[in-house]
Motif scaffolding. Structure first.
Motif, PDB file in Angstrom:
ATOM      1  N   GLY A 439       0.788  -1.216   0.000  1.00 34.06           N
ATOM      2  CA  GLY A 439       0.000   0.000   0.000  1.00 34.06           C
ATOM      3  C   GLY A 439       0.821   1.267   0.000  1.00 34.06           C
ATOM      4  N   GLU A 440       2.129   1.154  -0.238  1.00 32.21           N
ATOM      5  CA  GLU A 440       2.980   2.331  -0.269  1.00 32.21           C
ATOM      6  C   GLU A 440       2.969   3.015  -1.625  1.00 32.21           C
ATOM      7  N   LEU A 441       2.531   2.301  -2.648  1.00 35.50           N
ATOM      8  CA  LEU A 441       2.270   2.869  -3.967  1.00 35.50           C
ATOM      9  C   LEU A 441       0.860   2.460  -4.368  1.00 35.50           C
ATOM     10  N   PRO A 442       0.124   3.322  -5.077  1.00 34.43           N
ATOM     11  CA  PRO A 442      -1.291   3.040  -5.357  1.00 34.43           C
ATOM     12  C   PRO A 442      -1.459   2.031  -6.503  1.00 34.43           C
ATOM     13  N   LYS A 443      -2.148   0.954  -6.236  1.00 31.63           N
ATOM     14  CA  LYS A 443      -2.399  -0.043  -7.288  1.00 31.63           C
ATOM     15  C   LYS A 443      -3.296   0.531  -8.387  1.00 31.63           C
ATOM     16  N   GLU A 444      -4.053   1.587  -8.060  1.00 31.86           N
ATOM     17  CA  GLU A 444      -4.892   2.237  -9.067  1.00 31.86           C
ATOM     18  C   GLU A 444      -4.043   2.933 -10.143  1.00 31.86           C
ATOM     19  N   GLU A 445      -2.776   3.169  -9.844  1.00 28.90           N
ATOM     20  CA  GLU A 445      -1.875   3.839 -10.790  1.00 28.90           C
ATOM     21  C   GLU A 445      -0.942   2.839 -11.478  1.00 28.90           C
ATOM     22  N   MET A 446      -1.434   1.615 -11.642  1.00 25.15           N
ATOM     23  CA  MET A 446      -0.597   0.562 -12.201  1.00 25.15           C
ATOM     24  C   MET A 446      -0.077   0.936 -13.600  1.00 25.15           C
TER      25      MET A 446
END
Length: 467
Positions: A439-446
């Motif tokens: 959760g340290e980088l957004p998976k929505e911004e894959m």
């Protein structure tokens, strides 16, 4: 059925890492912008009659491991047979676990030869036979090996006195891979090195300028830079322990050169002034020609005097040095920048203790004129392994913009070393995939993260270097 050791998701620890690697990185072409491959072998499309000739000969990484295990030098660099050298390497491989050699070895066997067996004394005969048969078949020449890994460009490294005859030959061919060169003038800088005056004589012959003064030396180097540029060269490289930057006048450095030419000893202070002057002149000239300059800093070379005397340089007797780096590097970059003569620059660090020093230093001179103008180069030599590359990328991320990073290079003399790009890409994707999972980088911004991966793997280098 159990997985082989090298499998599709090797080093990829979760679904995000897998997606990043397979969708955005895996199929990107390779731009290997710094290596030490012999251009003659590429030009002549050399073939290798066995795996020792292409894989073990010249590889000081393997040599160091074999010596540590107690293998006699006869079976490393000596007159042992090629097969016996390979068998001794195979015996060594299981002992290299947790050394990057273990990963590299099995990636290289898998990617070039389709071999997924673990190399050891038990499998050595089988691997020898398979590789011997394949190396003597179509597609395993130097060019064939480069094509197998999707290499788009390889950039070798040549001394200023080199004729570039093999690069000229390849410039008139189209075999699907561009081969360029980098200008490596260290021998013209290091005035205290043995044979310096003999080198100046050779440089004079190559450049058409007899070197009797500092001004002559500058003219000779400029002539060779022009010659390299005319032959497609667009970057240089320097392998130095640290950047030299002392205050000097031209009369002072000219006097130092006169002492050297007359056979007199020069002091360390005199050498540093002279080396500073040559380096500044070169770098101002690189800016004029629009080149990229590279500095490999921090190696302590030729530590074992006895073995250096027997085998020469680049045979496995070097280590990490602990030189002071920050102040002279800052002064040097500032001197060039103050005259607006700082060209695109890549700084490679060999001492992991200096990662953050270097990562913050590059930010001082990224002036907005070029995306990622001053770079912290990838982990090299003793640091081109999982831990070293991860630390380099973490330092760059924490202190700068990893999204502007120009990525990996082999810095190798081996035609089988190119899976190091794959190794780097898998480590990069796993680093980011792990942070997405936490959760340290957004998976929505894959998609955006994937674009960043593709840029670091290929696009950034493609834009940064003007070949």
């Amino acid at each position: 059925m159990s997985k082989t050791f090298i499998h599709d998701n090797f080093l990829l620890e979760n679904k995000y890492a897998e997606e990043l690697y397979h969708n955005y990185s895996k199929n990107q072409p390779i731009i290997d912008y710094h290596n030490h491959l012999p251009p003659q072998q590429i030009a002549e499309d050399k073939t290798f009659n066995n795996i020792t000739n292409v894989w073990i000969n010249g590889d000081h990484y393997k040599w160091r491991a074999m010596r540590t295990l107690g293998v006699n030098e006869k079976f490393i660099t000596g007159d042992g047979s090629d097969k016996d050298k390979f068998l001794n390497w195979a015996k060594t491989v299981p002992y290299t676990m947790r050394n990057p050699l273990y990963h590299w070895t099995h990636l290289e066997l898998a990617r070039y030869f389709g071999i997924t067996d673990l190399l050891s004394e038990k499998t050595a005969e089988k691997v020898w036979d398979i590789t011997q048969e394949k190396l003597n078949s179509d597609g395993y020449s130097c060019r064939g090996l480069l094509k197998k890994v999707n290499a788009e460009l390889v950039c070798t490294t040549e001394d200023p006195i080199d004729t570039l005859e093999y690069h000229q030959k390849m410039a008139n061919e189209d075999f699907g891979i561009k081969v360029s060169t980098a200008f490596r003038p260290d021998k013209a800088i290091l005035i205290s090195a043995d044979g310096y005056t003999d080198y100046l004589e050779a440089l004079g012959k190559a450049s058409g300028v007899t070197v009797n003064s500092f001004s002559d030396l500058c003219d000779a180097l400029r002539n060779r830079i022009q010659f390299f540029h005319d032959n497609g060269c667009r970057l240089c490289d320097h392998g130095l322990d640290q950047i030299y930057f002392e205050n000097y006048t031209e009369s002072e450095v000219n006097a130092v050169l006169q002492k050297k030419l007359s056979g007199k000893d020069i002091s360390n202070e005199e050498a540093l002034k002279f080396q500073s002057a040559v380096l500044v002149y070169l770098c101002e000239t690189y800016h004029e020609f629009g080149w990229v300059q590279q500095f490999h800093l921090g190696a302590l070379r030729n530590n074992n005097a006895r073995m250096h005397r027997i085998l020469g340089p680049d045979t496995g007797w070097d280590s990490i040095g602990d030189y002071p780096q920050a102040q002279k590097l800052s002064a040097f970059l500032n001197a060039l920048d103050s005259k607006d003569k700082l060209t695109k620059t890549i700084i490679y660090n060999l001492n992991p203790a200096d990662n953050e020093v270097m990562a913050t230093m590059i930010g001082n001179f990224n002036d907005g004129s070029v995306r990622g103008k001053v770079q912290l180069g990838s982990g090299w030599w003793f640091l081109d392994q999982k831990d070293g590359m991860t630390k380099q990328m973490n330092a760059l991320s924490n202190m700068g913009l990893i999204s502007c990073f120009v990525g990996m290079l082999t810095d190798s003399r081996s035609f089988l070393s190119f899976p190091r790009h794959e190794y780097f890409r898998r480590i990069l994707c796993n680093l980011l995939g792990d942070e997405i999972q936490r959760g340290e980088l957004p998976k929505e911004e894959m998609e955006w993260i994937g674009k960043m991966v593709a840029d670091i793997s290929y696009n950034n280098a493609k834009k940064y270097f003007d070949f």
